[in-house]
Design a protein around this motif. Structure first.
Motif, PDB file in Angstrom:
ATOM      1  N   ASN A  42      30.642  33.159  40.337  1.00  0.00           N
ATOM      2  CA  ASN A  42      31.692  33.162  39.329  1.00  0.00           C
ATOM      3  C   ASN A  42      32.698  32.065  39.662  1.00  0.00           C
ATOM      4  O   ASN A  42      33.210  31.997  40.778  1.00  0.00           O
ATOM      5  N   GLU A  43      32.972  31.191  38.697  1.00  0.00           N
ATOM      6  CA  GLU A  43      33.793  30.013  38.949  1.00  0.00           C
ATOM      7  C   GLU A  43      35.193  30.353  39.445  1.00  0.00           C
ATOM      8  O   GLU A  43      35.792  29.590  40.210  1.00  0.00           O
ATOM      9  N   ASP A  44      35.723  31.469  38.998  1.00  0.00           N
ATOM     10  CA  ASP A  44      37.077  31.846  39.407  1.00  0.00           C
ATOM     11  C   ASP A  44      37.170  32.242  40.872  1.00  0.00           C
ATOM     12  O   ASP A  44      38.268  32.317  41.429  1.00  0.00           O
ATOM     13  N   PHE A  45      36.013  32.502  41.508  1.00  0.00           N
ATOM     14  CA  PHE A  45      36.031  33.039  42.863  1.00  0.00           C
ATOM     15  C   PHE A  45      35.284  32.178  43.889  1.00  0.00           C
ATOM     16  O   PHE A  45      35.155  32.577  45.042  1.00  0.00           O
ATOM     17  N   LEU A  46      34.820  31.014  43.471  1.00  0.00           N
ATOM     18  CA  LEU A  46      34.097  30.154  44.410  1.00  0.00           C
ATOM     19  C   LEU A  46      34.969  29.783  45.611  1.00  0.00           C
ATOM     20  O   LEU A  46      34.470  29.651  46.735  1.00  0.00           O
ATOM     21  N   GLN A  47      36.265  29.622  45.386  1.00  0.00           N
ATOM     22  CA  GLN A  47      37.171  29.204  46.461  1.00  0.00           C
ATOM     23  C   GLN A  47      37.348  30.263  47.545  1.00  0.00           C
ATOM     24  O   GLN A  47      37.800  29.957  48.648  1.00  0.00           O
ATOM     25  N   TYR A  48      36.973  31.513  47.242  1.00  0.00           N
ATOM     26  CA  TYR A  48      37.193  32.592  48.191  1.00  0.00           C
ATOM     27  C   TYR A  48      35.956  32.932  49.023  1.00  0.00           C
ATOM     28  O   TYR A  48      36.043  33.731  49.963  1.00  0.00           O
ATOM     29  N   VAL A 106      33.740  42.487  44.215  1.00  0.00           N
ATOM     30  CA  VAL A 106      33.915  41.150  44.781  1.00  0.00           C
ATOM     31  C   VAL A 106      32.581  40.567  45.215  1.00  0.00           C
ATOM     32  O   VAL A 106      32.305  39.381  44.998  1.00  0.00           O
ATOM     33  N   LYS A 107      31.719  41.366  45.805  1.00  0.00           N
ATOM     34  CA  LYS A 107      30.430  40.861  46.259  1.00  0.00           C
ATOM     35  C   LYS A 107      29.603  40.318  45.099  1.00  0.00           C
ATOM     36  O   LYS A 107      28.962  39.270  45.206  1.00  0.00           O
ATOM     37  N   ILE A 108      29.624  41.022  43.976  1.00  0.00           N
ATOM     38  CA  ILE A 108      28.880  40.567  42.808  1.00  0.00           C
ATOM     39  C   ILE A 108      29.447  39.239  42.301  1.00  0.00           C
ATOM     40  O   ILE A 108      28.706  38.317  41.940  1.00  0.00           O
ATOM     41  N   LEU A 109      30.764  39.100  42.284  1.00  0.00           N
ATOM     42  CA  LEU A 109      31.385  37.856  41.844  1.00  0.00           C
ATOM     43  C   LEU A 109      31.001  36.701  42.767  1.00  0.00           C
ATOM     44  O   LEU A 109      30.778  35.575  42.310  1.00  0.00           O
ATOM     45  N   PHE A 110      30.888  36.961  44.068  1.00  0.00           N
ATOM     46  CA  PHE A 110      30.461  35.935  45.012  1.00  0.00           C
ATOM     47  C   PHE A 110      28.996  35.569  44.804  1.00  0.00           C
ATOM     48  O   PHE A 110      28.621  34.399  44.758  1.00  0.00           O
TER      49      PHE A 110
END
Length: 327
Positions: A57-63, A49-53
């Motif tokens: 990553n567009e799918d995870f910007l909201q989180y 999750v940290k790497i995606l943040f």
């Protein structure tokens, strides 16, 4: 007699193994590899999750931006991809972390022994230098595997509800990811962000080992030693109790993460964008321009949640395996 059944007194009576010997190098390498693997496995979902943040990553910007968002991101990955999604890229992590941790701890023991051959040479600066040099040595040998791992974690397709598990031979597996990285920039692409990593590892590894050693000093002060160490009349330096060792390791991770985090964010961006020729300073300025100064610390809260237990487990396992192996 097996080390598993030996008492502290029996272990203390074993002949001292020279730190310059290959036997010591091999044993400390085994301890380091096991320590790194145990720590990374424990926090693998948080690492994903940290790497995606960090890489936006567009799918995870909201989180991004809250612990609740982190929990929701983990929940979404699990819902859409199952356990495989939470541990995507972890096989490469283990392949990388075992030699990385082994080399790091072996290098630290050897470099520390060079700069601090005896107690009178032990200073804060020498401790920090020993940690920094050990980090540089370890990352030089294992960086390409780190790039592959980050790319696998970044290239998610979890918005597809019927994603098949990631394997070594799938579209997002190790071999396919390696081929894509090579096709988009050759061997040079496997070292994208390397300069930022080297610059970042200097404060991270240096501060980490320095903080750990300093915390050990504090926890061994005569006034509290009986509460923090395992009682033993046969050992000159009895090991810390589990909670005390976890505390020392956790503090080392927290302080080191804070000192080096902006460079880690820059490095992640460089690793996932092929063809980018921006310098470390240039990319740092762009992040600040787009996201503000806080952009250099995006994901730091999850970084703490990840790094503190990782460092704590790593140092605990390392010290306990060293003790069991008689070094």
């Amino acid at each position: 007699m097996s080390t598993q059944t030996q008492t502290p007194a029996e272990i203390a009576d074993r002949p001292r193994i020279s730190k310059h010997s290959w036997e010591y190098v091999v044993r400390s390498g085994i301890a380091g590899g096991l320590a790194g693997s145990a720590a990374k496995t424990a926090i693998a979902p948080l690492d994903r999750v940290k790497i995606l943040f960090q890489t936006s990553n567009e799918d995870f910007l909201q989180y991004r931006g809250s612990l609740k968002g982190t929990a929701r991101a983990i929940s979404r990955i699990y819902r859409d991809s199952g356990v495989y999604g939470l541990f995507q890229g972890h096989s490469v992590t283990i392949v990388r972390i075992m030699p990385y941790a082994a080399i790091k701890f072996v290098a630290y023991e050897q470099v520390r022994n060079f700069f601090i051959p005896s107690k009178e040479y032990e200073t804060h600066i020498r401790r920090a230098i020993s940690g920094s040099l050990s980090g540089i040595v370890s990352v030089m040998f294992t960086y390409p595997l780190e790039v592959i791992r980050v790319r696998m974690a970044y290239e998610s397709k979890i918005h597809h509800h019927h994603e098949t598990p990631v394997t070594h031979f799938s579209e997002h597996g190790v071999l396919a990811t390696t081929r894509r990285i090579y096709a988009n920039g050759g061997l040079h692409n496997f070292y994208r962000g390397f300069s930022a990593t080297v610059i970042g590892i200097i404060p991270y590894a240096g501060v980490s080992f320095w903080t750990h050693d300093f915390a050990h000093d504090l926890l061994r002060l005569p006034a509290i030693e009986k509460y923090t160490t395992i009682e033993s009349e046969s050992l000159d330096r009895p090991p810390l109790k589990v909670w005390a060792e976890l505390t020392a390791g956790g503090l080392s991770g927290m302080v080191a993460q804070t000192a080096s985090y902006p460079l880690e964010v820059i490095r992640r961006r460089m690793q996932v964008h092929d063809g980018s020729r921006q310098s470390i300073i240039g990319l740092g300025k762009e992040i600040v321009r787009v996201d503000g100064f806080k952009g250099l610390y995006v994901g730091l809260s999850i970084g703490f949640i990840k790094v503190v237990p990782m460092a704590a487990i790593s140092f605990l396992v390392y010290e306990r395996v060293k003790f069991a192996l008689g070094i």
